[in-house]
Design a protein around this motif. Structure first.
Motif, PDB file in Angstrom:
ATOM      1  N   ALA A  70      -2.770  13.861  -7.784  1.00  0.00           N
ATOM      2  CA  ALA A  70      -1.357  14.045  -7.466  1.00  0.00           C
ATOM      3  C   ALA A  70      -0.748  12.794  -6.851  1.00  0.00           C
ATOM      4  O   ALA A  70       0.449  12.529  -7.036  1.00  0.00           O
ATOM      5  N   PHE A  71      -1.549  12.016  -6.134  1.00  0.00           N
ATOM      6  CA  PHE A  71      -1.005  10.851  -5.448  1.00  0.00           C
ATOM      7  C   PHE A  71      -1.229   9.538  -6.211  1.00  0.00           C
ATOM      8  O   PHE A  71      -0.803   8.482  -5.748  1.00  0.00           O
ATOM      9  N   LEU A  72      -1.882   9.585  -7.359  1.00  0.00           N
ATOM     10  CA  LEU A  72      -2.045   8.377  -8.151  1.00  0.00           C
ATOM     11  C   LEU A  72      -0.687   7.897  -8.640  1.00  0.00           C
ATOM     12  O   LEU A  72       0.150   8.692  -9.060  1.00  0.00           O
ATOM     13  N   THR A  73      -0.456   6.601  -8.595  1.00  0.00           N
ATOM     14  CA  THR A  73       0.820   6.058  -9.045  1.00  0.00           C
ATOM     15  C   THR A  73       0.832   5.942 -10.556  1.00  0.00           C
ATOM     16  O   THR A  73      -0.105   5.445 -11.165  1.00  0.00           O
ATOM     17  N   GLY A  74       1.911   6.394 -11.158  1.00  0.00           N
ATOM     18  CA  GLY A  74       2.065   6.250 -12.598  1.00  0.00           C
ATOM     19  C   GLY A  74       1.448   7.401 -13.377  1.00  0.00           C
ATOM     20  O   GLY A  74       0.313   7.780 -13.153  1.00  0.00           O
ATOM     21  N   VAL A  75       2.201   7.965 -14.316  1.00  0.00           N
ATOM     22  CA  VAL A  75       1.710   9.087 -15.111  1.00  0.00           C
ATOM     23  C   VAL A  75       0.486   8.689 -15.920  1.00  0.00           C
ATOM     24  O   VAL A  75      -0.459   9.452 -16.070  1.00  0.00           O
ATOM     25  N   ARG A  76       0.465   7.488 -16.455  1.00  0.00           N
ATOM     26  CA  ARG A  76      -0.679   7.050 -17.256  1.00  0.00           C
ATOM     27  C   ARG A  76      -1.951   7.098 -16.441  1.00  0.00           C
ATOM     28  O   ARG A  76      -3.009   7.480 -16.936  1.00  0.00           O
ATOM     29  N   ASN A  77      -1.871   6.665 -15.193  1.00  0.00           N
ATOM     30  CA  ASN A  77      -3.061   6.676 -14.339  1.00  0.00           C
ATOM     31  C   ASN A  77      -3.598   8.095 -14.199  1.00  0.00           C
ATOM     32  O   ASN A  77      -4.799   8.327 -14.266  1.00  0.00           O
ATOM     33  N   ARG A  78      -2.720   9.062 -13.979  1.00  0.00           N
ATOM     34  CA  ARG A  78      -3.150  10.444 -13.791  1.00  0.00           C
ATOM     35  C   ARG A  78      -3.825  10.973 -15.048  1.00  0.00           C
ATOM     36  O   ARG A  78      -4.903  11.573 -15.002  1.00  0.00           O
TER      37      ARG A  78
ATOM     38  N   ILE B  76     -10.637  -0.441 -13.065  1.00  0.00           N
ATOM     39  CA  ILE B  76      -9.588  -0.960 -12.188  1.00  0.00           C
ATOM     40  C   ILE B  76      -8.245  -0.331 -12.532  1.00  0.00           C
ATOM     41  O   ILE B  76      -7.457   0.024 -11.654  1.00  0.00           O
ATOM     42  N   GLY B  77      -7.968  -0.182 -13.839  1.00  0.00           N
ATOM     43  CA  GLY B  77      -6.687   0.362 -14.271  1.00  0.00           C
ATOM     44  C   GLY B  77      -6.457   1.797 -13.850  1.00  0.00           C
ATOM     45  O   GLY B  77      -5.310   2.245 -13.756  1.00  0.00           O
ATOM     46  N   HIS B  78      -7.535   2.549 -13.597  1.00  0.00           N
ATOM     47  CA  HIS B  78      -7.377   3.933 -13.169  1.00  0.00           C
ATOM     48  C   HIS B  78      -6.854   4.042 -11.743  1.00  0.00           C
ATOM     49  O   HIS B  78      -6.212   5.038 -11.386  1.00  0.00           O
ATOM     50  N   ILE B  79      -7.152   3.049 -10.898  1.00  0.00           N
ATOM     51  CA  ILE B  79      -6.818   3.178  -9.476  1.00  0.00           C
ATOM     52  C   ILE B  79      -5.836   2.118  -8.995  1.00  0.00           C
ATOM     53  O   ILE B  79      -5.604   1.993  -7.794  1.00  0.00           O
ATOM     54  N   SER B  80      -5.247   1.362  -9.902  1.00  0.00           N
ATOM     55  CA  SER B  80      -4.274   0.356  -9.487  1.00  0.00           C
ATOM     56  C   SER B  80      -3.171   0.233 -10.531  1.00  0.00           C
ATOM     57  O   SER B  80      -3.364   0.588 -11.694  1.00  0.00           O
ATOM     58  N   ARG B  81      -2.034  -0.268 -10.079  1.00  0.00           N
ATOM     59  CA  ARG B  81      -0.909  -0.456 -10.984  1.00  0.00           C
ATOM     60  C   ARG B  81      -0.061  -1.602 -10.475  1.00  0.00           C
ATOM     61  O   ARG B  81       0.116  -1.767  -9.264  1.00  0.00           O
TER      62      ARG B  81
ATOM     63  N   GLY C 251       0.831  -1.199   0.000  1.00  0.00           N
ATOM     64  CA  GLY C 251       0.000   0.000   0.000  1.00  0.00           C
ATOM     65  C   GLY C 251       0.866   1.248   0.000  1.00  0.00           C
ATOM     66  O   GLY C 251       2.038   1.227  -0.373  1.00  0.00           O
ATOM     67  N   PHE C 252       0.302   2.350   0.451  1.00  0.00           N
ATOM     68  CA  PHE C 252       1.033   3.616   0.414  1.00  0.00           C
ATOM     69  C   PHE C 252       2.316   3.560   1.237  1.00  0.00           C
ATOM     70  O   PHE C 252       3.373   3.989   0.783  1.00  0.00           O
ATOM     71  N   GLY C 253       2.249   3.033   2.469  1.00  0.00           N
ATOM     72  CA  GLY C 253       3.425   2.986   3.313  1.00  0.00           C
ATOM     73  C   GLY C 253       4.524   2.122   2.739  1.00  0.00           C
ATOM     74  O   GLY C 253       5.686   2.529   2.658  1.00  0.00           O
ATOM     75  N   GLY C 254       4.167   0.909   2.342  1.00  0.00           N
ATOM     76  CA  GLY C 254       5.161  -0.006   1.797  1.00  0.00           C
ATOM     77  C   GLY C 254       5.758   0.482   0.495  1.00  0.00           C
ATOM     78  O   GLY C 254       6.971   0.402   0.272  1.00  0.00           O
TER      79      GLY C 254
ATOM     80  N   LEU D 190      -2.919  -0.392  -4.882  1.00  0.00           N
ATOM     81  CA  LEU D 190      -4.290   0.088  -5.022  1.00  0.00           C
ATOM     82  C   LEU D 190      -4.429   1.477  -4.424  1.00  0.00           C
ATOM     83  O   LEU D 190      -4.019   1.712  -3.278  1.00  0.00           O
ATOM     84  N   PHE D 191      -5.016   2.395  -5.197  1.00  0.00           N
ATOM     85  CA  PHE D 191      -5.307   3.725  -4.678  1.00  0.00           C
ATOM     86  C   PHE D 191      -6.677   3.647  -4.015  1.00  0.00           C
ATOM     87  O   PHE D 191      -7.706   3.955  -4.610  1.00  0.00           O
ATOM     88  N   GLN D 192      -6.655   3.235  -2.756  1.00  0.00           N
ATOM     89  CA  GLN D 192      -7.886   2.902  -2.044  1.00  0.00           C
ATOM     90  C   GLN D 192      -8.894   4.044  -1.913  1.00  0.00           C
ATOM     91  O   GLN D 192     -10.108   3.797  -1.934  1.00  0.00           O
ATOM     92  N   PRO D 193      -8.454   5.317  -1.789  1.00  0.00           N
ATOM     93  CA  PRO D 193      -9.438   6.391  -1.636  1.00  0.00           C
ATOM     94  C   PRO D 193     -10.420   6.524  -2.799  1.00  0.00           C
ATOM     95  O   PRO D 193     -11.462   7.164  -2.643  1.00  0.00           O
TER      96      PRO D 193
END
Length: 436
Positions: free
Chosen positions: A387-395, A51-56, A9-12, A36-39
């Motif tokens: 801003a906190f989504l992982t990966g430029v594609r996701n944003r 799913i692809g928008h909020i996970s990588r 998750g975010f911490g790890g 997973l971007f849980q929020p």
């Protein structure tokens, strides 16, 4: 030095990133194959995002860090004397991992307050599987109602109950009403989706207790304008196939509500491995399983074991993504300082604010003394999450999807498939008893 991180998750993830290219060997173990971007889970559950928008993929996310490897598995046992963790593969065989430093960032799971049987009828909102399950139940309810004659049975399929008045409960309740009044309004012939009832239950005296009373009041008015029915000061005391039973917190007779779709956002508790770690180490933990830590986030008496994110039980730290991110970065800094022979620093959480999405064009944003609601709050909420989504594609893809949502009422990710009764149980799933 071997650093073992439990949880992607975010911490790890933030800890592993910061240790990339450091003079350490990092292993990140997670029971999922992606971050997973849980929020934004509720946006996936209601068809706005895929799913692809909020996970990588964690492998993709960490591929440029050659000293970091990711493994799929669920941590099940800790031996602090030999500094090993036993992990279970998806086929339920096990393997061992050695560590010099252990970072526990496994997060929390949904809590039903000892009523685990509620889970069969009231899915939580913690995983991608939860989001897909909710999406299927939500849209299937309208489909079934379309085939029924007017009456109590149809009404029960068009009634949705949400337990919990925190940000997740408020967000999902508002989204269901938007689905009913905007997305599905003109797609059915026998039913009027906009007549669907959304009931929100909470034991407190108001929703969104972590927000300033003024902002929470604006949220209440927005929810009521959407048509969400608020029932405060009550506890959900039973959940079954046909609906929920609620009991007033102050005492009084219980009341039953016929609702064929029930969603649970009322509480969280530590994952089983975290409770096992606390027991093995003899560490203090609170009633939810959060582990008490030293000022540097290590377990007292075990300087090689750190706890980050939601699992930290000290200092009244919030269970939000920002705390996990900052905790992961802090632990990575401690490891680097250990390598350099420097003393560790205390962990200091910096509150970057809170945000909650109510409906399209309506959100709350609270940053220190700044209080914003309505459209400006919605824009601020969007930028913070992107801003906190992982990966430029996701944003980029998420921004494009939100822009399309602004222009139209449609939700482009609401297709679902019902299971085939003739298919036997799928292999490579975690244990049938997922409570461990």
């Amino acid at each position: 030095m071997k650093v073992l991180i439990i949880g992607g998750g975010f911490g790890g993830l933030f800890c592993a990133r910061r240790l990339g290219r450091a003079d350490v060997d990092v292993t990140l173990l997670d029971r999922a194959a992606g971050h997973l971007f849980q929020p934004l889970l509720y946006q996936c559950a209601t068809g706005t995002l895929s799913i692809g928008h909020i996970s990588r993929s964690l492998r993709e996310e960490l591929s440029r860090h050659r000293n970091v490897r990711t493994l799929l598995g669920e941590a099940v046992r800790l031996d602090p004397d030999t500094r090993t963790v036993t992990a279970m593969r998806p086929d339920e065989t096990t393997f061992s991992l050695d560590y010099d430093v252990l970072v526990l960032a496994a997060g929390m799971k949904q809590s039903y307050f000892g009523n685990e049987h509620f889970a069969e009828w009231a899915p939580g909102m913690k995983t991608l599987d939860d989001a897909l399950c909710i999406r299927q139940r939500l849209f299937t309810a309208f489909e079934i109602a379309e085939t029924l004659a007017p009456g109590p049975e149809r009404d029960s399929w068009l009634t949705f109950a949400v337990a919990g008045g925190g940000p997740t409960g408020v967000e999902i309740a508002g989204q269901i009403r938007e689905v009913a009044t905007r997305t599905l309004a003109n797609e059915f012939h026998s039913i009027a989706p906009e007549d669907a009832r959304v009931l929100l239950f909470d034991g407190g005296d108001r929703v969104l207790k972590s927000f300033a009373p003024g902002l929470a009041g604006k949220a209440v008015r927005t929810l009521q304008n959407l048509g969400v029915e608020l029932h405060m000061g009550v506890h959900v005391t039973d959940v079954g196939r046909d609906g929920v039973t609620v009991t007033p917190k102050a005492g009084g007779p219980a009341e039953q509500y016929a609702a064929r779709t029930v969603l649970w956002t009322a509480g969280v508790e530590a994952v089983p491995f975290a409770r096992h770690v606390a027991e093995v180490l003899g560490a203090d933990a609170d009633h939810s399983g959060r582990i008490m830590v030293a000022p540097d986030l290590s377990v007292p008496g075990r300087s090689e074991i750190f706890v980050v994110g939601d699992l930290v039980g000290s200092g009244d730290l919030p269970g939000v993504a920002e705390n996990a991110m900052q905790g992961g970065l802090h632990v990575a800094a401690c490891v680097r300082r250990d390598l350099d022979g420097k003393p560790r620093r205390r962990y200091r959480y910096r509150d970057l604010g809170s945000a909650a999405y109510i409906s399209r064009g309506n959100a709350l944003l609270q940053i220190g003394p700044i209080r914003i609601a309505g459209f400006l709050g919605w824009l601020g909420w969007g930028f913070i999450h992107i801003a906190f989504l992982t990966g430029v594609r996701n944003r980029i893809s998420t921004v494009a999807t939100w822009l399309a949502t602004i222009a139209r009422a449609g939700r482009y990710h609401r297709a679902f498939m019902l299971g085939d009764r003739g298919v036997s149980e799928q292999p490579y799933t975690w244990s049938k008893d997922d409570s461990r």
